[in-house]
Design a protein around this motif. Structure first.
Motif, mmCIF file in Angstrom:
data_model
loop_
_atom_site.group_PDB
_atom_site.id
_atom_site.type_symbol
_atom_site.label_atom_id
_atom_site.label_comp_id
_atom_site.label_asym_id
_atom_site.label_seq_id
_atom_site.Cartn_x
_atom_site.Cartn_y
_atom_site.Cartn_z
ATOM 1 N N ALA A 1 0.213 -0.959 -0.189
ATOM 2 C CA ALA A 1 0.218 0.394 -0.017
ATOM 3 C C ALA A 1 0.262 0.971 0.047
ATOM 4 O O ALA A 1 1.883 1.494 0.473
ATOM 5 N N ARG A 2 0.180 2.077 0.060
ATOM 6 C CA ARG A 2 0.504 3.566 -0.076
ATOM 7 C C ARG A 2 1.467 3.906 1.056
ATOM 8 O O ARG A 2 0.204 3.645 2.343
ATOM 9 N N PRO A 3 1.809 5.570 1.365
ATOM 10 C CA PRO A 3 1.450 5.741 2.514
ATOM 11 C C PRO A 3 0.038 6.067 3.574
ATOM 12 O O PRO A 3 -0.734 6.021 2.582
ATOM 13 N N LEU A 4 0.037 5.043 4.762
ATOM 14 C CA LEU A 4 -1.475 5.161 5.169
ATOM 15 C C LEU A 4 -2.318 6.329 5.175
ATOM 16 O O LEU A 4 -3.930 6.204 4.758
ATOM 17 N N HIS A 5 -2.156 7.770 5.341
ATOM 18 C CA HIS A 5 -2.833 9.033 4.606
ATOM 19 C C HIS A 5 -3.443 8.960 3.480
ATOM 20 O O HIS A 5 -4.291 9.905 3.307
ATOM 21 N N ALA B 1 -6.651 6.715 2.162
ATOM 22 C CA ALA B 1 -8.450 6.853 1.361
ATOM 23 C C ALA B 1 -8.376 7.256 -0.421
ATOM 24 O O ALA B 1 -9.662 7.425 -0.732
ATOM 25 N N LEU B 2 -6.995 8.298 -1.123
ATOM 26 C CA LEU B 2 -7.390 8.647 -1.742
ATOM 27 C C LEU B 2 -7.052 7.574 -3.112
ATOM 28 O O LEU B 2 -8.031 8.032 -3.963
ATOM 29 N N TYR B 3 -6.053 6.818 -2.862
ATOM 30 C CA TYR B 3 -5.993 6.104 -3.697
ATOM 31 C C TYR B 3 -5.934 4.562 -3.581
ATOM 32 O O TYR B 3 -5.280 4.114 -2.486
ATOM 33 N N THR B 4 -7.009 3.879 -3.913
ATOM 34 C CA THR B 4 -7.321 2.458 -4.377
ATOM 35 C C THR B 4 -5.893 1.364 -4.270
ATOM 36 O O THR B 4 -5.900 0.546 -4.216
ATOM 37 N N GLU B 5 -5.075 2.079 -5.394
ATOM 38 C CA GLU B 5 -4.090 1.232 -6.134
ATOM 39 C C GLU B 5 -2.411 1.406 -5.441
ATOM 40 O O GLU B 5 -2.645 1.972 -4.238
ATOM 41 N N TYR B 6 -1.859 0.189 -5.348
ATOM 42 C CA TYR B 6 -1.263 -0.336 -5.178
ATOM 43 C C TYR B 6 0.442 0.849 -5.158
ATOM 44 O O TYR B 6 -0.019 1.572 -6.340
ATOM 45 N N GLY B 7 1.010 0.615 -4.436
ATOM 46 C CA GLY B 7 2.116 2.068 -4.579
ATOM 47 C C GLY B 7 3.635 1.747 -4.212
ATOM 48 O O GLY B 7 4.784 2.107 -5.057
ATOM 49 N N MET B 8 3.862 -0.179 -4.660
ATOM 50 C CA MET B 8 5.281 -0.593 -4.848
ATOM 51 C C MET B 8 5.278 -1.236 -6.010
ATOM 52 O O MET B 8 4.465 -1.939 -6.711
#
Length: 247
Positions: free
Chosen positions: A93-97, A100-107
């Motif tokens: 996941a992306r950074p916690l905050h 809520a805005l991004y549902t896509e993964y971050g890595m």
């Protein structure tokens, strides 16, 4: 007398369907930055560089129709597909905050991977494709250096922006950097060693002639070649027009 019910206090179940509709932002182009932070605003604007590069690719493909440019663009799209596969495989996941805005993964970070793929590929192109100029001058070395420094600077700025604006962690952007560099190396090797020898054959196909696809691999300086030829053609047509008017 009936009391009108305040719409703001009306239960959501009684609201019209269009008022109960959930609205979500288009995360692809949405970039937020702290209010009053000029550096954050600058970095937010730099995060849009990949979209400018894609627009430039489309313009070059449509108006120049060079096979190497098309191969470069295809590599960019494959790089994006690779990023999508890695994201859904790693599932970090992306950074916690930002969840809520991004549902896509971050890595890994798609921005970082895109920019470093582009920058490293351009560096290889400058060193291997543009090394056989007719006249190697100081000016040519200067603009080659400017291209390399510019690409690396843009990639670095975008990479820093994704961490500064808290859309990714350092691990995610560095992973995007690593994947982008490796895949740029692989794709340039494929293009240089396997695809480039096939370009003259592809350019000779009837469908390629219909689409006006061309191979400029053997032309050392395409910009100078196009400039001199267009100038000669313009002068020839100008002389022809003057001679026709004098008759």
């Amino acid at each position: 007398m009936a009391v009108l019910e305040d719409e703001d206090n009306m239960p959501s179940s009684k609201l019209p369907v269009e008022d109960r509709m959930e609205w979500v932002p288009l995360a692809l182009t949405l970039v937020e930055y702290p209010q009053g932070d000029w550096l954050g605003k600058l970095l937010a604007m730099s995060s849009l560089m990949p979209f400018g590069i894609i627009a430039g690719f489309i313009a070059l493909v449509l108006f120049r129709r060079d096979l190497h440019t098309i191969a470069f663009f295809i590599g960019t799209m494959v790089n994006e597909l690779l990023n999508l596969i890695l994201k859904h495989t790693i599932c970090e996941a992306r950074p916690l905050h930002r969840n809520a805005l991004y549902t896509e993964y971050g890595m890994p970070s798609s921005h970082s991977q895109f920019m470093w793929f582009f920058a490293v590929y351009v560096i290889y192109f400058v060193f291997w494709r543009l090394h056989h100029m007719n006249n190697s001058t100081v000016l040519e070395n200067v603009w080659k250096t400017a291209i390399i420094v510019g690409c690396v600077s843009m990639a670095t700025m975008v990479t820093i922006s994704r961490v500064y604006l808290q859309y990714h962690t350092w691990k995610q952007v560095l992973s995007g950097f690593l994947v982008g560099v490796i895949f740029a190396t692989v794709w340039f090797a494929i293009t240089h060693l396997f695809l480039t020898p096939l370009f003259p054959i592809v350019a000779s196909w009837r469908v390629s002639e219909f689409l006006m696809l061309r191979d400029t691999t053997l032309i050392p300086n395409v910009l100078w070649f196009e400039y001199t030829n267009s100038r000669q053609e313009s002068r020839a047509r100008g002389r022809k027009l003057v001679s026709m008017k004098s008759q």
